[in-house]
Design a protein around this motif. Sequence first.
Motif, mmCIF file in Angstrom:
data_model
loop_
_atom_site.group_PDB
_atom_site.id
_atom_site.type_symbol
_atom_site.label_atom_id
_atom_site.label_comp_id
_atom_site.label_asym_id
_atom_site.label_seq_id
_atom_site.Cartn_x
_atom_site.Cartn_y
_atom_site.Cartn_z
ATOM 1 N N GLU A 215 0.861 -1.181 0.000
ATOM 2 C CA GLU A 215 0.000 0.000 0.000
ATOM 3 C C GLU A 215 0.896 1.229 0.000
ATOM 4 O O GLU A 215 1.805 1.355 0.821
ATOM 5 N N ASN A 274 -4.126 5.040 -2.318
ATOM 6 C CA ASN A 274 -5.321 5.655 -1.718
ATOM 7 C C ASN A 274 -5.856 6.750 -2.614
ATOM 8 O O ASN A 274 -5.098 7.497 -3.234
ATOM 9 N N GLU A 306 -7.696 2.436 -3.623
ATOM 10 C CA GLU A 306 -8.416 2.308 -2.348
ATOM 11 C C GLU A 306 -9.249 3.551 -2.092
ATOM 12 O O GLU A 306 -8.725 4.671 -2.120
ATOM 13 N N ASP A 336 -11.940 0.815 1.378
ATOM 14 C CA ASP A 336 -11.020 0.953 2.506
ATOM 15 C C ASP A 336 -11.808 1.225 3.798
ATOM 16 O O ASP A 336 -12.931 1.714 3.739
ATOM 17 N N LYS A 357 -11.332 -3.976 2.536
ATOM 18 C CA LYS A 357 -10.352 -3.880 3.618
ATOM 19 C C LYS A 357 -11.075 -3.644 4.926
ATOM 20 O O LYS A 357 -11.710 -2.605 5.116
#
Length: 435
Positions: A215, A274, A306, A336, A357
């Motif tokens: 990530e 992200n 995400e 997320d 997630k």
Amino acid sequence: MVNMEHRDNLASKPQDNRQLCDRQELLNRTASAQASGNSVHIIVLYLDRYRKIVSALGHEFAHQVHNEIGDRILRAFPDAIAFSHLADDEFAVLLTSTTKARLRTLSETALRNTREALLIDRQTVVVTASAGIASSSTKLPLDGTELLQQAGLVASEGQSKGGNCFTFYSGSVQQQPLRRLDLELDLRRALEANEISVFYQPIFDLRSNRVTGLEALARWRHADLGWIEPTEFIPLAEESGLIADIGERVLSHACAETIEFLSRSNSLEYVAVNFAARQIEHRDLVKITEQILGRLNFPAGRLVLEITESDFLESEKRIIKSLDTLRSSGVRVAIDDFGTGYSSLRVLKEFPADVLKIDQQFVQNAHCQHVDATITRAVIDIAHSLNMKVVAEGVENTEQLHFLRAAGCDSIQGYYVGRAVGPEQIADLLQVSGS
Ligand code: C2E
Ligand code: CA
Ligand code: CA
């Protein structure tokens, strides 16, 4: 804005002999308690993410939320000598002659009461609050206005660190509003000066027992202030619109560096980046992503975007369309922080995604608390039946890992596997785990 209707509502509760009072009355009572030689303490509580609740669910709904939470907070302070509802999302409590331990216990109770799920108009909402506590003693006498200011400062500092916490004022954050303003200006400069870089946290596949994902997490090394946490600068960037530039920078750095990582590892499969829904308000997500992938010749199938659960709800149709287009070119989408929003199941129903997630708040106690375990298992099962892969976040110990493996979770991420580190360190780690 003081809510009169709410005041009447609270003040008329028979079990409470304290009156809901306005700011001036709170200050008066502070002054008279001090004049009688008492130590005084003010606790300011802000509701976290209140603006998001207003924009997603409307003013009427939000109004019912703050009324109900006001009642709950009030119940947590049986010895308060004043209670004020200073703004929709702001409450203040005045206490006298008490101990730090007692203040801590009361604040914990208030935060716990606040966190309990609320059912309004058949919608379940979970609201959290951040509290700041400031005290005046004979050694360091402060008036009510100063106490409110100090307690408010630490409460908002708590919010910017993620909320749902209480903090005692200790004198160290006096510069906070100044720092915030400076940071906003500095952030623009930082982008130009290349101070924003990307760290990578490994994501470990429980079947192959290898690191298969990374990530990408933004990091800012300020020339004078040192490392600044993303929980501090990402919200600033979202407010100022700079998030679009930061997002683009992170995406292109992450893809470029991942090409390098892929060449060194035979286990690495993807990089997750992200993405704040607000970025879409500023730029065309599809165009930007396709441009970056095209320029770097980065395979779409190796990118996961995400998006946090609450962001999904706020941006609705436009985001679905953009994500659909990207998914058809091979990019995967992850939801997320699953479980932290107020409408988790709706997100699953309305937003097509490939990865889910589970937020660390469930993961951290799943191995020892029945409710968290049940929720975590159920979420894994639901995700699998919707053809999604599950990543558990915030895994810090072996017990959590064993639980998640037994529950059928696909991958884990957290300090147990590794913290986010710079590109050089992650390349070393991949060489070890991929060989
Ligand atoms: P997130 O996406 O939920 O990222 C995970 C955060 O949890 C990271 O914090 C990570 O360091 C932390 N974490 C990872 N493992 C553990 C663990 O085992 N225990 C605990 N207690 N924490 C763990 P970080 O790097 O401070 O990032 C915070 C948030 O900032 C991210 O939360 C994400 O929402 C946002 N963010 C970071 N980089 C970007 C970016 O490039 N773009 C956007 N839009 N947001 C970003
Ligand atoms: Ca994330
Ligand atoms: Ca997360």
